[in-house]
Motif scaffolding. Structure first.
Motif, PDB file in Angstrom:
ATOM      1  N   ARG A  75       0.844  -1.197   0.000  1.00 41.10           N
ATOM      2  CA  ARG A  75       0.000   0.000   0.000  1.00 41.10           C
ATOM      3  C   ARG A  75       0.877   1.243   0.000  1.00 41.10           C
ATOM      4  N   ILE A  76       0.342   2.343  -0.486  1.00 43.78           N
ATOM      5  CA  ILE A  76       1.054   3.610  -0.499  1.00 43.78           C
ATOM      6  C   ILE A  76       0.823   4.315   0.825  1.00 43.78           C
ATOM      7  N   GLN A  77       1.898   4.896   1.355  1.00 44.38           N
ATOM      8  CA  GLN A  77       1.805   5.660   2.604  1.00 44.38           C
ATOM      9  C   GLN A  77       2.534   6.982   2.401  1.00 44.38           C
ATOM     10  N   THR A  78       1.863   8.072   2.724  1.00 45.76           N
ATOM     11  CA  THR A  78       2.478   9.391   2.598  1.00 45.76           C
ATOM     12  C   THR A  78       2.793   9.937   3.975  1.00 45.76           C
ATOM     13  N   GLY A  79       3.721  10.854   4.020  1.00 44.36           N
ATOM     14  CA  GLY A  79       4.103  11.487   5.282  1.00 44.36           C
ATOM     15  C   GLY A  79       4.838  12.779   5.017  1.00 44.36           C
ATOM     16  N   SER A  80       5.259  13.426   6.082  1.00 41.81           N
ATOM     17  CA  SER A  80       6.031  14.654   5.939  1.00 41.81           C
ATOM     18  C   SER A  80       6.880  14.861   7.193  1.00 41.81           C
ATOM     19  N   TYR A  81       7.931  15.656   7.025  1.00 42.28           N
ATOM     20  CA  TYR A  81       8.782  16.030   8.144  1.00 42.28           C
ATOM     21  C   TYR A  81       9.449  17.357   7.803  1.00 42.28           C
ATOM     22  N   LYS A  82       9.993  18.019   8.816  1.00 38.26           N
ATOM     23  CA  LYS A  82      10.718  19.264   8.591  1.00 38.26           C
ATOM     24  C   LYS A  82      12.207  18.956   8.571  1.00 38.26           C
ATOM     25  N   ASN A  83      12.878  19.412   7.525  1.00 40.82           N
ATOM     26  CA  ASN A  83      14.319  19.182   7.444  1.00 40.82           C
ATOM     27  C   ASN A  83      15.066  20.203   8.313  1.00 40.82           C
ATOM     28  N   ARG A  84      16.384  20.177   8.260  1.00 40.16           N
ATOM     29  CA  ARG A  84      17.209  21.045   9.124  1.00 40.16           C
ATOM     30  C   ARG A  84      17.000  22.528   8.856  1.00 40.16           C
ATOM     31  N   GLU A  85      16.610  22.847   7.632  1.00 38.46           N
ATOM     32  CA  GLU A  85      16.352  24.252   7.293  1.00 38.46           C
ATOM     33  C   GLU A  85      14.929  24.678   7.642  1.00 38.46           C
ATOM     34  N   GLY A  86      14.129  23.769   8.191  1.00 40.54           N
ATOM     35  CA  GLY A  86      12.753  24.078   8.565  1.00 40.54           C
ATOM     36  C   GLY A  86      11.750  23.947   7.439  1.00 40.54           C
ATOM     37  N   VAL A  87      12.181  23.417   6.314  1.00 37.34           N
ATOM     38  CA  VAL A  87      11.307  23.235   5.160  1.00 37.34           C
ATOM     39  C   VAL A  87      10.598  21.891   5.283  1.00 37.34           C
ATOM     40  N   THR A  88       9.292  21.875   5.019  1.00 34.18           N
ATOM     41  CA  THR A  88       8.532  20.631   5.068  1.00 34.18           C
ATOM     42  C   THR A  88       8.837  19.789   3.835  1.00 34.18           C
ATOM     43  N   VAL A  89       9.211  18.544   4.087  1.00 40.35           N
ATOM     44  CA  VAL A  89       9.503  17.593   3.016  1.00 40.35           C
ATOM     45  C   VAL A  89       8.404  16.537   3.030  1.00 40.35           C
ATOM     46  N   TYR A  90       7.779  16.306   1.875  1.00 42.84           N
ATOM     47  CA  TYR A  90       6.709  15.323   1.767  1.00 42.84           C
ATOM     48  C   TYR A  90       7.285  14.021   1.214  1.00 42.84           C
ATOM     49  N   THR A  91       6.833  12.904   1.764  1.00 39.58           N
ATOM     50  CA  THR A  91       7.344  11.595   1.357  1.00 39.58           C
ATOM     51  C   THR A  91       6.206  10.704   0.870  1.00 39.58           C
ATOM     52  N   THR A  92       6.547   9.807  -0.031  1.00 39.88           N
ATOM     53  CA  THR A  92       5.626   8.770  -0.495  1.00 39.88           C
ATOM     54  C   THR A  92       6.406   7.464  -0.515  1.00 39.88           C
TER      55      THR A  92
END
Length: 161
Positions: A75-92
């Motif tokens: 199944r596909i799972q999406t997520g997100s986190y903030k990198n060191r620069e504070g930018v939100t990174v979206y993952t799949t």
């Protein structure tokens, strides 16, 4: 419905780790899946991250290597986190329920199946003595043509369709 089936080759060797609290195995790897090619274009590929859990994760870490072809069902799972620069990174990612080892590796053309749970019985798979016939995700022995029951008879009539 959230269901995905992919066939591709490992872009690098898998990475195995364990969760801190329950010591559950987790294996991550990336597969390259070819894109459809149009006339006059170069072949492209998508690189898709795969996550596998439990005993299947340990099996994938043990037997998979860069370049090995696999089929992944999950199944596909999406997520997100903030990198060191504070930018939100979206993952799949694809969370795999089942990984099938396809051609390549030891024994060209052999297909080995590993599922986190046996599809029909709901039990953890039992891995036999890993003979040349491949691995099986079932506790049942593999059956070849020589092992057919005596009541089996080959039909020599033409099939009417």
């Amino acid at each position: 419905m959230n269901s995905v089936v992919l066939i591709g080759r490992l872009a690098r060797d898998p990475e195995l780790s364990y969760t801190a609290n329950t010591q559950t195995a987790m294996c991550r790897f990336t597969i390259a899946v070819d894109r459809p090619r149009r006339q006059g274009e170069d072949q492209g590929a998508d690189f898709i991250r795969i996550t596998v859990w439990g005993r299947q994760a340990e099996t994938c870490d043990r037997y998979l290597t860069k370049g090995r072809q696999v089929a992944v069902m999950g199944r596909i799972q999406t997520g997100s986190y903030k990198n060191r620069e504070g930018v939100t990174v979206y993952t799949t990612d694809v969370v795999a329920d089942r990984v099938e080892f396809l051609g390549g590796g030891n024994g060209e053309g052999r297909r080995d199946t590993f599922a986190s749970r046996d599809t029909y019985t709901g039990r953890e798979p039992v891995f036999g003595d890993m003979k040349d016939t491949g691995f099986s995700a079932s506790s049942e022995p593999l059956m070849g043509f020589d092992d057919m029951p005596d009541t089996f008879q080959a039909a020599e009539d033409d099939i009417p369709f």
